[in-house]
Design an enzyme around this catalytic site. Structure first.
Site, PDB file in Angstrom:
ATOM      1  N   ARG A 183      24.417 -13.913 -32.060  1.00 53.25           N
ATOM      2  CA  ARG A 183      23.881 -15.238 -32.426  1.00 53.25           C
ATOM      3  C   ARG A 183      22.376 -15.343 -32.173  1.00 53.25           C
ATOM      4  O   ARG A 183      21.785 -16.400 -32.362  1.00 53.25           O
ATOM      5  CB  ARG A 183      24.647 -16.341 -31.669  1.00 53.25           C
ATOM      6  CG  ARG A 183      26.104 -16.457 -32.143  1.00 53.25           C
ATOM      7  CD  ARG A 183      26.783 -17.727 -31.637  1.00 53.25           C
ATOM      8  NE  ARG A 183      27.106 -17.683 -30.214  1.00 53.25           N
ATOM      9  CZ  ARG A 183      28.212 -17.114 -29.701  1.00 53.25           C
ATOM     10  NH1 ARG A 183      29.095 -16.533 -30.489  1.00 53.25           N
ATOM     11  NH2 ARG A 183      28.433 -17.122 -28.402  1.00 53.25           N
ATOM     12  N   GLY A 226      18.217  -1.844 -29.937  1.00 45.02           N
ATOM     13  CA  GLY A 226      16.864  -2.339 -30.177  1.00 45.02           C
ATOM     14  C   GLY A 226      16.318  -3.108 -29.000  1.00 45.02           C
ATOM     15  O   GLY A 226      15.115  -3.361 -28.914  1.00 45.02           O
ATOM     16  N   THR A 227      17.198  -3.467 -28.077  1.00 41.76           N
ATOM     17  CA  THR A 227      16.778  -4.278 -26.932  1.00 41.76           C
ATOM     18  C   THR A 227      15.736  -3.540 -26.111  1.00 41.76           C
ATOM     19  O   THR A 227      15.842  -2.324 -25.886  1.00 41.76           O
ATOM     20  CB  THR A 227      18.008  -4.610 -26.056  1.00 41.76           C
ATOM     21  OG1 THR A 227      19.001  -5.179 -26.895  1.00 41.76           O
ATOM     22  CG2 THR A 227      17.648  -5.579 -24.948  1.00 41.76           C
ATOM     23  N   ALA A 230      15.637   2.525 -29.914  1.00 40.29           N
ATOM     24  CA  ALA A 230      14.443   2.444 -30.770  1.00 40.29           C
ATOM     25  C   ALA A 230      13.609   1.228 -30.367  1.00 40.29           C
ATOM     26  O   ALA A 230      14.037   0.089 -30.573  1.00 40.29           O
ATOM     27  CB  ALA A 230      14.850   2.347 -32.238  1.00 40.29           C
ATOM     28  N   PRO A 231      12.422   1.449 -29.806  1.00 34.41           N
ATOM     29  CA  PRO A 231      11.577   0.303 -29.445  1.00 34.41           C
ATOM     30  C   PRO A 231      11.237  -0.548 -30.665  1.00 34.41           C
ATOM     31  O   PRO A 231      10.988  -1.747 -30.526  1.00 34.41           O
ATOM     32  CB  PRO A 231      10.315   0.953 -28.875  1.00 34.41           C
ATOM     33  CG  PRO A 231      10.711   2.335 -28.482  1.00 34.41           C
ATOM     34  CD  PRO A 231      11.825   2.734 -29.403  1.00 34.41           C
ATOM     35  N   HIS A 235       3.075 -11.447 -30.654  1.00 29.77           N
ATOM     36  CA  HIS A 235       4.465 -11.819 -30.945  1.00 29.77           C
ATOM     37  C   HIS A 235       4.657 -13.329 -30.885  1.00 29.77           C
ATOM     38  O   HIS A 235       3.840 -14.051 -30.311  1.00 29.77           O
ATOM     39  CB  HIS A 235       5.422 -11.164 -29.940  1.00 29.77           C
ATOM     40  CG  HIS A 235       5.718  -9.722 -30.244  1.00 29.77           C
ATOM     41  ND1 HIS A 235       4.851  -8.703 -29.910  1.00 29.77           N
ATOM     42  CD2 HIS A 235       6.766  -9.137 -30.875  1.00 29.77           C
ATOM     43  CE1 HIS A 235       5.369  -7.545 -30.315  1.00 29.77           C
ATOM     44  NE2 HIS A 235       6.520  -7.783 -30.908  1.00 29.77           N
ATOM     45  N   HIS A 236       5.792 -13.759 -31.405  1.00 27.68           N
ATOM     46  CA  HIS A 236       6.266 -15.146 -31.279  1.00 27.68           C
ATOM     47  C   HIS A 236       6.379 -15.530 -29.800  1.00 27.68           C
ATOM     48  O   HIS A 236       6.584 -14.645 -28.948  1.00 27.68           O
ATOM     49  CB  HIS A 236       7.625 -15.289 -31.982  1.00 27.68           C
ATOM     50  CG  HIS A 236       8.682 -14.364 -31.426  1.00 27.68           C
ATOM     51  ND1 HIS A 236       9.561 -14.759 -30.444  1.00 27.68           N
ATOM     52  CD2 HIS A 236       8.972 -13.054 -31.668  1.00 27.68           C
ATOM     53  CE1 HIS A 236      10.368 -13.748 -30.129  1.00 27.68           C
ATOM     54  NE2 HIS A 236      10.022 -12.701 -30.862  1.00 27.68           N
ATOM     55  N   LYS A 261       9.479 -14.711 -27.056  1.00 30.68           N
ATOM     56  CA  LYS A 261       9.771 -13.357 -26.571  1.00 30.68           C
ATOM     57  C   LYS A 261       9.785 -13.325 -25.046  1.00 30.68           C
ATOM     58  O   LYS A 261       8.878 -13.853 -24.397  1.00 30.68           O
ATOM     59  CB  LYS A 261       8.711 -12.389 -27.129  1.00 30.68           C
ATOM     60  CG  LYS A 261       8.945 -10.946 -26.755  1.00 30.68           C
ATOM     61  CD  LYS A 261       8.109 -10.007 -27.608  1.00 30.68           C
ATOM     62  CE  LYS A 261       8.271  -8.560 -27.180  1.00 30.68           C
ATOM     63  NZ  LYS A 261       9.667  -8.101 -27.218  1.00 30.68           N
ATOM     64  N   THR A 293       7.398  -1.877 -28.075  1.00 27.97           N
ATOM     65  CA  THR A 293       6.639  -1.052 -29.018  1.00 27.97           C
ATOM     66  C   THR A 293       5.272  -0.696 -28.443  1.00 27.97           C
ATOM     67  O   THR A 293       4.836   0.464 -28.512  1.00 27.97           O
ATOM     68  CB  THR A 293       6.446  -1.824 -30.342  1.00 27.97           C
ATOM     69  OG1 THR A 293       7.717  -2.316 -30.761  1.00 27.97           O
ATOM     70  CG2 THR A 293       5.845  -0.952 -31.419  1.00 27.97           C
TER      71      THR A 293
END
Ligand SMILES: NC(=O)C1=CN([C@@H]2O[C@H](COP(=O)(O)OP(=O)(O)OC[C@H]3O[C@@H](n4cnc5c(N)ncnc54)[C@H](OP(=O)(O)O)[C@@H]3O)[C@@H](O)[C@H]2O)C=CC1
Ligand SMILES: O=C(O)C1=N[C@H](C(=O)O)C[C@H](O)C1
Length: 248
Positions: free
Chosen positions: A11, A77-78, A104-105, A134-135, A138, A145
């Site tokens: 979600r 992805g975390t 995967a960053p 970033h937004h 976060k 990354t």
């Protein structure tokens, strides 16, 4: 036969995208969509082959321990996957040689290419800094990354025998020069309106080189996520970075 997929963090911003991407892929079947407070055992009871994790740095290791214990491949992805955590995970995987985990960053093709280009440029420039934007929802800073990019630059410079370039700063307001990751300064910007952006800046006498990547929409991450899901069963052990799957 389709690959049976569970999405954790279903979600959330990324998890919801992953649910849609899996549902839209003819060769994949969504068998569980799990968020905080839901029953994790549904992953196993519903026969998932692969789980996708887009949860939270505080939750991801527990999810991965569960995945390894129950023989489910994982595409992650975390963020927050420190070297210590990667070593712990590799230890768990040592007992399950058939199992694959991809960390995967960043799943966006352009971001992966930008990191590779930065790694290539690093041995030619003693001075490099990273700015990630970033937004403002976060949780972590710097971004996974940016951390990965900085470590790649540090390593490439060290292998080339290059010391970080001079910096005359003697007086600094705390944080003004960013955080040090390896020996690279990383600066984090948080603003509503942004999604995920990174600039890698190199400087030398009389010139600069800027490598920039922008994700304008979270759909940019989905081709990489689906590639990870489709390839993970054929990649036993721990893979860190989508560049390895793309064979860059
Ligand atoms: N590798 C990549 O390409 C990308 C990685 N990311 C990373 O992915 C992660 C998630 O980002 P984003 O989607 O924006 O974050 P969100 O906060 O939007 O989503 C995370 C979701 O996971 C839920 N959650 C928390 N703990 C658990 C748990 N134990 N089991 C299942 N669900 C859980 C949260 O629930 P609740 O809110 O109730 O806690 C929330 O719904 C971050 O680490 C981010 O940096 C993001 C974009 C791209
Ligand atoms: O939280 C995000 O949004 C993102 N997180 C990842 C990171 O920390 O690098 C990937 C991307 O930058 C988006």
């Amino acid at each position: 036969m389709s690959i049976r997929v569970a999405v954790l963090g279903a979600r959330g911003r990324m998890g919801a995208q992953a649910v849609n991407a899996v549902e839209g892929a003819a060769d994949l079947e969504l068998v569980a969509a799990i968020d905080a407070g839901d029953r994790l055992l549904d992953v196993v009871d519903n026969g998932a082959d692969v789980l996708i994790d887009f949860t939270h740095p505080d939750a991801v290791m527990g999810n991965l321990e569960f995945a390894v214990e129950h023989g489910v491949h994982a595409v992650v992805g975390t963020t927050g996957m420190t070297q210590d955590r990667l070593e712990t995970l590799a230890g768990w995987l040592a007992d399950k040689p058939e199992l694959g985990v991809l960390i995967a960053p960043n799943f966006a093709l352009g971001a992966v290419l930008a990191m590779r280009f930065a790694e290539q440029a690093a041995r030619f420039y003693a001075s490099a800094e990273v700015i990630e934007l970033h937004h403002n929802r976060k949780a972590d800073a710097p971004s996974g990354t940016a951390g990965h990019t900085a470590r790649l630059i540090s390593k490439a410079r060290a292998e080339a025998g290059i010391e970080p370039g001079p910096d005359a700063t003697t007086s600094e307001v705390d944080g003004a020069r960013g955080a040090l990751v390896g020996d690279v300064r990383v600066h984090s910007v948080r603003l509503p309106g942004l999604i995920a952006h990174e600039e890698i800046l190199f400087g030398a006498e009389g010139e600069t080189l800027t490598i920039r990547h922008d994700s304008m929409d979270r759909s940019s991450f989905m081709p990489g996520v689906l590639l990870g899901v489709r390839s993970i069963a054929k990649r036993p052990g721990l893979t860190v970075g989508l560049e390895n799957v793309l064979e860059l």
